[in-house]
Write a protein that holds these residues in place. Structure first.
Motif, PDB file in Angstrom:
ATOM      1  N   ARG A  31     122.115  46.001 116.326  1.00 23.37           N
ATOM      2  CA  ARG A  31     121.458  46.143 115.031  1.00 23.37           C
ATOM      3  C   ARG A  31     121.552  47.584 114.528  1.00 23.37           C
ATOM      4  N   SER A  61     118.213  48.810 104.743  1.00 22.60           N
ATOM      5  CA  SER A  61     116.900  48.221 105.000  1.00 22.60           C
ATOM      6  C   SER A  61     117.016  47.268 106.179  1.00 22.60           C
ATOM      7  N   ASP A  62     115.888  46.726 106.602  1.00 22.35           N
ATOM      8  CA  ASP A  62     115.850  45.762 107.708  1.00 22.35           C
ATOM      9  C   ASP A  62     116.545  46.298 108.961  1.00 22.35           C
ATOM     10  N   ALA A 104     113.234  45.612 110.214  1.00 21.33           N
ATOM     11  CA  ALA A 104     113.446  44.170 110.221  1.00 21.33           C
ATOM     12  C   ALA A 104     112.204  43.506 110.826  1.00 21.33           C
TER      13      ALA A 104
END
Length: 247
Positions: free
Chosen positions: A40, A100-101, A133
């Motif tokens: 991620r 974002s997230d 997230a």
């Protein structure tokens, strides 16, 4: 601190010399953060010269950043692996990140203390939370005030003593505002060099409360990047926060 503007803490010679005195724990820091990020993307608040972000990106993690000092950012951009990292120039307690997230948002090396009011530190937690997230985590590494102050309000410590150079740490602490005004004074045959900085020292329990205000909860706390236990005599804490179930 008389004659000192905190906004100038990381400019000029400070930015140019920042990577000259690394702590030596960068590899274990990156190992810890890479394990949390996985595949991620990650966001570093106050990415600075990229002492952590660059090796983390070289491990295959997509790293973005927020940084207030354009001169620190210039040092990052001068590194081959740092030239292309997406970075927003702005205040880490308010600025929008490039994305974002994020699965991981992190703030290391006592940097939360550079925000000089409790309100600003709370806003930093809130800004981190809004970039996470749903299953992401926010990691904060910072010193434990009492381990550093040892009950003292004013003191001078000898940080480094050699035949040709002496470095003194001169500190004045206000327990009401929790702000420590500090100056690293370098004395050598070539002259005197000052390194002033102001920091608002906050305690682990205070961090947990600020996190709760931001809709986060503590899930882990360590005394070091290798998973050392956090104890009463730990000089720092590495705290991992996730969203509260209802957030």
């Amino acid at each position: 601190m008389d004659g000192f503007d905190p906004a100038t803490s990381f400019v000029g010679e400070t930015a140019e010399r920042y990577d000259d005195e690394l702590r030596g724990d960068e590899d274990e820091t990156v190992d810890f953060l890479a394990g949390l990020a996985g595949s991620r993307p990650a966001l570093e608040l106050a990415i600075g010269t990229g002492r952590v972000a660059v090796p983390l990106s070289e491990r295959g993690v997509e790293v973005h950043g927020i940084e207030l000092s354009v001169e620190m950012l210039a040092q990052l951009r001068a590194k081959p692996s740092g030239a292309g990292l997406p970075v927003t120039v702005g205040d880490m307690s308010a600025a929008d990140a490039p994305g974002s997230d994020y699965g991981l948002v992190y703030l290391v090396f006592n940097t939360i203390h550079n925000l000089l009011t409790q309100d600003d530190q709370v806003r930093c937690y809130e800004n981190a939370a809004r970039h996470l997230a749903p299953d992401g985590v926010f990691v904060v590494e910072t010193g434990v005030p009492e381990a550093w102050l040892k009950g003292r309000r004013q003191f001078v410590d000898a940080e480094y003593v050699a035949a040709g150079e002496v470095v003194l740490d001169v500190v004045s602490y206000d327990p009401v505002s929790q702000v420590a005004d500090e100056n690293h004074v370098h004395l050598s045959a070539s002259g005197v060099r000052m390194g002033p900085i102001s920091q608002r020292l906050s305690y682990p329990s205070e961090h947990d409360l600020m996190a709760r205000i931001a809709g986060l909860r503590l899930v882990d706390r360590w005394g070091g990047w290798k998973g050392e236990d956090f104890a009463a005599d730990s000089p720092r804490h590495i705290s991992v926060y996730s969203r509260c179930p209802s957030a």
